[in-house]
Design an enzyme around this catalytic site. Sequence first.
Site, PDB file in Angstrom:
ATOM      1  N   HIS A 271      89.767  -9.822  31.330  1.00  0.00           N
ATOM      2  CA  HIS A 271      89.017  -8.956  30.991  1.00  0.00           C
ATOM      3  C   HIS A 271      88.980  -7.820  32.115  1.00  0.00           C
ATOM      4  CE1 HIS A 271      86.024 -11.709  32.759  1.00  0.00           C
ATOM      5  NE2 HIS A 271      85.341 -10.648  33.404  1.00  0.00           N
TER       6      HIS A 271
ATOM      7  N   GLU B  44      88.344 -10.930  40.007  1.00  0.00           N
ATOM      8  CA  GLU B  44      87.783 -12.289  39.455  1.00  0.00           C
ATOM      9  C   GLU B  44      88.837 -13.204  39.160  1.00  0.00           C
ATOM     10  OE1 GLU B  44      85.403 -12.011  35.992  1.00  0.00           O
ATOM     11  OE2 GLU B  44      84.148 -13.932  36.536  1.00  0.00           O
TER      12      GLU B  44
END
Length: 136
Positions: A7, A132
């Site tokens: 994402h 991330e």
Amino acid sequence: MLGRLNHVAIAVPDIEAAASVYRGTFVMGAKVSKAVPQPDHGVTTVFVELANTKIELLEPLGDKSPIANFLKKNPSGGIHHVCYEVEDIYAARDQMVAQGATITGDGQPKMGAHGKPVIFLHPKDFNGTLIELEQV
Ligand code: CO
């Protein structure tokens, strides 16, 4: 090895307003989740599902939100981090550290917003982008 883009996270000052942009005709009815408060992470999240990845909308929650400073510098919101998938979070972390990357916090994987272990890599090593890594 890095896997798929899981994402792109966008910090926003008003998550309902941001979600309505994605629910509306502007983005032609993308699949948009409800807003979910995540007190452990200091954010409220909305996920927008696209065919090949997701957009994670983040609104600060509580007074110690990790995105509070980001929004102070970017009051109308902005791209906060990108998330790549990895098969083994510990192996990925050790490999990154061996190559000189800096893991934020105490360096230990934490349960992320999807209930999967994540770590964050410091933006200074990645062209100013917070990364991330999520074990999938
Ligand atoms: Co994320």
